[in-house]
Design a protein around this motif. Structure first.
Motif, PDB file in Angstrom:
ATOM      1  N   GLY A 105     104.519  94.547 -35.553  1.00 53.76           N
ATOM      2  CA  GLY A 105     104.255  95.634 -36.479  1.00 53.76           C
ATOM      3  C   GLY A 105     105.448  95.895 -37.375  1.00 53.76           C
ATOM      4  N   ASN A 106     105.573  97.125 -37.852  1.00 51.94           N
ATOM      5  CA  ASN A 106     106.632  97.480 -38.803  1.00 51.94           C
ATOM      6  C   ASN A 106     108.036  97.182 -38.290  1.00 51.94           C
ATOM      7  OD1 ASN A 106     105.879  98.812 -41.445  1.00 51.94           O
ATOM      8  ND2 ASN A 106     104.488  99.869 -40.055  1.00 51.94           N
ATOM      9  N   GLY A 107     108.234  97.263 -36.969  1.00 45.86           N
ATOM     10  CA  GLY A 107     109.569  97.072 -36.426  1.00 45.86           C
ATOM     11  C   GLY A 107     109.985  95.630 -36.214  1.00 45.86           C
ATOM     12  N   THR A 108     109.085  94.684 -36.503  1.00 49.43           N
ATOM     13  CA  THR A 108     109.405  93.279 -36.216  1.00 49.43           C
ATOM     14  C   THR A 108     109.387  92.392 -37.462  1.00 49.43           C
ATOM     15  OG1 THR A 108     107.065  92.837 -35.683  1.00 49.43           O
ATOM     16  CG2 THR A 108     108.522  93.424 -33.853  1.00 49.43           C
ATOM     17  N   THR A 109     109.285  92.994 -38.647  1.00 48.11           N
ATOM     18  CA  THR A 109     109.102  92.196 -39.863  1.00 48.11           C
ATOM     19  C   THR A 109     110.276  91.261 -40.143  1.00 48.11           C
ATOM     20  OG1 THR A 109     109.949  94.041 -41.184  1.00 48.11           O
ATOM     21  CG2 THR A 109     107.562  93.856 -40.950  1.00 48.11           C
ATOM     22  N   ASP A 110     111.505  91.698 -39.873  1.00 50.38           N
ATOM     23  CA  ASP A 110     112.669  90.843 -40.147  1.00 50.38           C
ATOM     24  C   ASP A 110     112.735  89.675 -39.164  1.00 50.38           C
ATOM     25  OD1 ASP A 110     113.435  92.431 -42.258  1.00 50.38           O
ATOM     26  OD2 ASP A 110     114.908  93.567 -41.097  1.00 50.38           O
TER      27      ASP A 110
ATOM     28  N   PHE B  28      99.824  78.784 -31.331  1.00 53.15           N
ATOM     29  CA  PHE B  28     101.062  78.400 -32.013  1.00 53.15           C
ATOM     30  C   PHE B  28     100.883  78.645 -33.503  1.00 53.15           C
ATOM     31  CE2 PHE B  28     103.383  75.277 -34.556  1.00 53.15           C
ATOM     32  CZ  PHE B  28     104.689  75.490 -34.121  1.00 53.15           C
ATOM     33  N   MET B  29     101.866  79.337 -34.117  1.00 50.19           N
ATOM     34  CA  MET B  29     101.822  79.655 -35.537  1.00 50.19           C
ATOM     35  C   MET B  29     103.144  79.293 -36.193  1.00 50.19           C
ATOM     36  SD  MET B  29     100.015  83.373 -35.002  1.00 50.19           S
ATOM     37  CE  MET B  29     100.497  83.446 -33.270  1.00 50.19           C
ATOM     38  N   CYS B  30     103.063  78.680 -37.360  1.00 53.50           N
ATOM     39  CA  CYS B  30     104.286  78.274 -38.057  1.00 53.50           C
ATOM     40  C   CYS B  30     104.084  78.413 -39.559  1.00 53.50           C
ATOM     41  CB  CYS B  30     104.625  76.822 -37.704  1.00 53.50           C
ATOM     42  SG  CYS B  30     106.178  76.239 -38.425  1.00 53.50           S
ATOM     43  N   SER B  31     105.080  79.025 -40.223  1.00 50.41           N
ATOM     44  CA  SER B  31     105.019  79.198 -41.670  1.00 50.41           C
ATOM     45  C   SER B  31     106.427  79.054 -42.244  1.00 50.41           C
ATOM     46  CB  SER B  31     104.402  80.559 -42.019  1.00 50.41           C
ATOM     47  OG  SER B  31     104.180  80.666 -43.402  1.00 50.41           O
ATOM     48  N   GLU B  32     106.666  79.632 -43.418  1.00 49.81           N
ATOM     49  CA  GLU B  32     107.976  79.573 -44.078  1.00 49.81           C
ATOM     50  C   GLU B  32     108.540  80.980 -44.224  1.00 49.81           C
ATOM     51  OE1 GLU B  32     109.631  76.907 -45.227  1.00 49.81           O
ATOM     52  OE2 GLU B  32     108.135  75.302 -45.135  1.00 49.81           O
ATOM     53  N   ARG B  33     109.824  81.155 -43.927  1.00 55.69           N
ATOM     54  CA  ARG B  33     110.467  82.456 -44.113  1.00 55.69           C
ATOM     55  C   ARG B  33     110.460  82.839 -45.593  1.00 55.69           C
ATOM     56  NH1 ARG B  33     113.964  79.661 -40.635  1.00 55.69           N
ATOM     57  NH2 ARG B  33     114.022  80.492 -38.516  1.00 55.69           N
ATOM     58  N   LEU B  34     110.198  84.108 -45.864  1.00 51.48           N
ATOM     59  CA  LEU B  34     110.237  84.610 -47.241  1.00 51.48           C
ATOM     60  C   LEU B  34     111.576  85.251 -47.574  1.00 51.48           C
ATOM     61  CD1 LEU B  34     106.687  86.171 -47.766  1.00 51.48           C
ATOM     62  CD2 LEU B  34     107.704  84.271 -49.030  1.00 51.48           C
ATOM     63  N   GLN B  35     112.120  86.001 -46.628  1.00 53.44           N
ATOM     64  CA  GLN B  35     113.383  86.710 -46.829  1.00 53.44           C
ATOM     65  C   GLN B  35     113.329  87.605 -48.068  1.00 53.44           C
ATOM     66  OE1 GLN B  35     115.914  83.097 -46.572  1.00 53.44           O
ATOM     67  NE2 GLN B  35     116.749  83.976 -44.701  1.00 53.44           N
ATOM     68  N   GLU B  36     112.237  88.374 -48.157  1.00 55.19           N
ATOM     69  CA  GLU B  36     112.039  89.324 -49.238  1.00 55.19           C
ATOM     70  C   GLU B  36     111.862  90.723 -48.653  1.00 55.19           C
ATOM     71  OE1 GLU B  36     109.750  86.307 -52.369  1.00 55.19           O
ATOM     72  OE2 GLU B  36     108.598  87.863 -51.337  1.00 55.19           O
ATOM     73  N   PRO B  37     112.164  91.764 -49.426  1.00 45.27           N
ATOM     74  CA  PRO B  37     111.976  93.125 -48.909  1.00 45.27           C
ATOM     75  C   PRO B  37     110.499  93.398 -48.613  1.00 45.27           C
ATOM     76  CG  PRO B  37     112.482  93.161 -51.261  1.00 45.27           C
ATOM     77  CD  PRO B  37     112.727  91.765 -50.793  1.00 45.27           C
ATOM     78  N   VAL B  38     110.252  94.188 -47.578  1.00 40.90           N
ATOM     79  CA  VAL B  38     108.891  94.530 -47.177  1.00 40.90           C
ATOM     80  C   VAL B  38     108.701  96.042 -47.296  1.00 40.90           C
ATOM     81  CG1 VAL B  38     107.252  94.593 -45.259  1.00 40.90           C
ATOM     82  CG2 VAL B  38     108.689  92.564 -45.608  1.00 40.90           C
ATOM     83  N   ALA B  39     107.699  96.442 -48.075  1.00 40.72           N
ATOM     84  CA  ALA B  39     107.287  97.848 -48.173  1.00 40.72           C
ATOM     85  C   ALA B  39     105.852  97.908 -47.667  1.00 40.72           C
ATOM     86  CB  ALA B  39     107.390  98.344 -49.616  1.00 40.72           C
TER      87      ALA B  39
END
Length: 285
Positions: A27-32, A238-249
């Protein structure tokens, strides 16, 4: 080098929709830590009263949702009147993009077992992507038996084989069924890859780390991961994607990159200008 477990989150019981009982994992606390994976909800019930009221029509913007049913039936409907149903072992991919309204209504089943993932979208695509729906039905799901179990390819790529592809972020999504003490080794190549394992049913040993049932395990850097069942059969996602490293609102069903974008979205919901583009659909019922 093995990708080791660097973060574990065990789900907790809560309610969403119209009183749907579920297990909220991310959830909101795990986005990073789990970027670009936003929300992860699991559901597991033999009592229809836990889920039958479902998730009536509601909006989304800025995300893609991937809903997988190990067991059960869910009916999808949307603001254009499209209706589609997924059953045991199937999934659905919804790109909300610039804006969509949809409902997801579980049907009475002997057991409702599955999960929904929210996948973030790149900032540049959130308001340009048209809503898109695809039902990942049994006829297009490839299965790969191995000693000790089988792997079902729901999305992305596996050993040169392809399922549905993400247009904005890649997503490999495997349903792995393991016999007692069965094991599998997966290649996960790429430094920017963000990979995690979720124990939908049963426990597992992931690259040497014990992971309890209904737990997300985020993997660190490396090029392989090993997954082994315990004394009982396990179903592992199993799930795999690419990191975005963008701010989340993020507020409610809307995920953008700034508070101003969130305010705009909710103002548009109030004044009736939320929907920007018509939707595209595949595998209609």
């Amino acid at each position: 080098m093995l990708r080791q477990v660097e973060n574990k989150v065990q789900g907790f019981r809560t309610q969403d929709g119209v009183g749907v009982k579920l297990v909220r994992v991310l959830g909101n606390g795990t986005t990073d830590a789990y970027d670009p994976f936003l929300m992860l909800d699991a559901f597991d019930s033999t009592d229809p009263l836990d889920y039958i009221k479902g998730f009536p029509m509601h909006p989304h913007r800025g995300i893609e949702t991937f809903t997988f049913l190990s067991k059960g039936t869910i009916v999808h409907e949307d603001h254009l009147g499209t209706k589609a149903t997924i059953h045991d072992g199937e999934a659905q991919w919804l790109t909300a993009g610039s804006g969509a309204f949809h409902s997801e209504m579980p049907q009475v089943s002997e057991r409702m077992l599955g999960l929904q993932l929210w996948l973030n979208m790149p900032a540049q695509s959130k308001m340009t992507a048209a809503p898109f729906y695809h039902g990942v039905v049994s006829s297009e799901i490839q299965e790969f038996p191995f000693a000790g179990g089988k792997l079902r390819l729901l999305a992305g790529h596996y050993q040169g084989h392809s399922g549905i592809q993400g247009q904005y972020l890649p997503l490999d999504y495997y349903d792995i069924l393991l016999d007692p003490h069965g094991s599998i080794t997966l290649e996960v190549l790429g430094e920017n890859k963000s990979a995690m394992v979720f124990t939908l049913e049963g426990e597992a040993i992931v690259s040497g780390t014990h992971v309890d049932e209904k737990t997300a395990a985020k993997l660190g850097n490396g090029d392989q991961v090993t997954i082994e069942a315990g004394n009982e059969p396990s179903e592992i996602i199993f799930m795999c994607s690419e990191r975005l490293q963008e701010p989340v609102a993020w507020y409610g069903p809307i995920v953008m990159n700034s508070r101003d974008e969130l305010l705009t979205a909710y103002q548009e919901l109030e004044n009736g200008t939320f929907i920007k583009q018509n939707a595209v659909y595949e595998n209609k019922e």
